[in-house]
Design an enzyme around this catalytic site. Sequence first.
Site, PDB file in Angstrom:
ATOM      1  CG  HIS A   3      -1.834   1.275   1.434  1.00  0.00           C
ATOM      2  ND1 HIS A   3      -1.683   2.122   2.188  1.00  0.00           N
ATOM      3  CD2 HIS A   3      -3.065   0.478   0.272  1.00  0.00           C
ATOM      4  CE1 HIS A   3      -2.958   2.835   1.937  1.00  0.00           C
ATOM      5  NE2 HIS A   3      -3.659   2.095   1.578  1.00  0.00           N
ATOM      6  CE1 TYR A   8     -10.618  10.378  -3.007  1.00  0.00           C
ATOM      7  CE2 TYR A   8      -9.235   8.803  -2.644  1.00  0.00           C
ATOM      8  CZ  TYR A   8     -10.279   8.927  -3.100  1.00  0.00           C
ATOM      9  OH  TYR A   8     -11.480   7.652  -3.281  1.00  0.00           O
TER      10      TYR A   8
END
Length: 676
Positions: free
Chosen positions: A423, A456
Amino acid sequence: MKENKTPSPEIFPAELSWLSFNNCVLQEAADKSNPLYERIKFLAIHSSNLDEFYRVKVNKLLLKSDSKKDLLKKINAEIIRQQLAFGKIWKNEILKELQNNGIVYYENQTIETLHLEEIESYFKTTILSYIQLVYLSEDSGKEYFLNNRQLYLLIKLKEGNTERYCYVNIPSDKLSRYISLSKIGDENFIISLDTIIKKCLPYIFTGQEILGVYSIKINRDENYFIDDETSGNLVVKIKKKIEERKTGSSTRFLYDLNMPPEMVDFCKKVFQIEENEMVEGGTHHNFFDLFKFPNPKYPALQNEPYSPLKYPYFENKKSVFENIEESNHLLHFPYHSYHYVLQLFNEAAVNKDIVDIKVTLYRISSQSLIANALISAAKNGKKVTVFVEVKARFDENNNLFWANEMKKAGITIMYSLPNLKVHAKAALFTYKRKSKTKTYAYLSTGNFNESTAGIYSDFGFFTSDTKYTDDLKQVFKFLKTKEKKSSINHLWVAGFNLKENILQQIDLEIENKKNGRDASIFIKANGLDEKEIIEKLVEANNAGVEIVLIIRGIYTLLPGIKGYSENIKIYRIVDMFLEHSRIYKFHNNGDEKIYLASADMLSRNLSRRIEIAFPIFDEALKKQLNKIIELQVEDNTKKRTINRKGENIIENKEAALPKRSQIEIYNFLKNNGSIS
């Protein structure tokens, strides 16, 4: 060994805290200070979130577990409460405001003759080519299968003395859900695909009486588990699981609450739905299609546009790499333009002195400019290595597509690690010219995705400092060899030292407080459920350490409980941008430590993923980050305070000067991030 006397955490169920976050989204839809189409957008977000909740959070284990009956009861009660609130906002507020602004949305009104002709023509020429009709019978022995998330109309028919049921699909996956019709005078008209099909059903069922028409939809469990990730071809196994996802077991059967009881019972039998999977809904489902609800008054009725800011230090004639060599740079998205990241990759693709590129990709755009730049780099003779995480939920197919495209271009592709997700968001560039070799790095809290970078909030850090690049080389070496041969000194990396360092730093704050020194912890993340971290925060609370958390999504730690969390404050911010960045900040006896990270404080991030938290050493950048933290903590417009019951409290005092952190941050950075 010293006995740990920290009280056991009072766990707030993750599912309820997630629903609490979605309630914040609903609050934004109800907030009349938001422009009309922003309110519609928040309804779409709420619907999309709830749909994913039933695809990911709710599964057969939860639905069938005797020990979780009480939790399921609370979940259902909260969802019903939110759905009722959703319906009131849509029907009593949004539709009226549309009408007040000269926009008529046809639902139950009489349709103008002009528009009847338009929808009839559209139905006959276009919609009918997508209509699939299935007759149903309890006694046929057939298994009737409804596609996951597809919209259907369940219809009761009568022909002569015979009554029967059938369903037709609403092809919103092929056609626009909301259609603009001809303007009449100053009024604009919009109609849904659902309403058009309902109006035109007599063209399908000639000679039959239509006794009832009701909307239905099914959600299926989209989680998948691979029993053994260490043997065989993991990519092949993932592809197989993606296909199986389409036929997953049902988790929610959503039906029109006006449906007669006998039809509800018929649905249970013919579609093999269990009682606890049946959920009442409205006359229309999949309100996430409101993302594309037409705005004939555009750009009116929407948020004031905030154009991405230029970053002055990258606006000179120098290359991005020259700027990075001179100093470290921290960009704030979406406030700053993401094109500087694209520029970094594009320049690397054509710069003859950049000879090697390494990057981790977790979620990328479906039309990824970064992937295309990497392909160009490989075709230009550079060595390019890309780690592609093909276990990124709902992005598996997109990632596999780009992995294949990059592989065809000669890029070395590394796929998912067994039992781990990568990630981390990192890139490494090697420069060689004559005898000079230099390494540059880009580290981020967000994905290499130019689409989501526009909505975002994330940090992007550019550096050539060996404190970062040397450690990052070791991370990429691990991804290639799966061996941890060298130590990592400055980065905190999950799988190496991340959780251990966080716990150690909290321990230092506890020790400092006990010794009469100032001590504080600030953490911003998207979720908090990691048991050891929570236990350590409770221990810090009981030592008197000041703790402030901004947690957007799931939190299982409740604040304000005496003897447990009375020194802990938890906030969340829901506004026009999705708060996605992660910050860990520790007082450290005045020698402040600030880390920016890809990792949330969730068990999965800290224990089952490769994540990177990177320190900020530059004092000017620390001041900038502290100002941003201050603006968020002082937000009295969009910030919610979480109370000891897990509820969202908006502490917006009318007498106070309104402070909306996202706008304040934009203005702060617009002034080049100057500290007043």
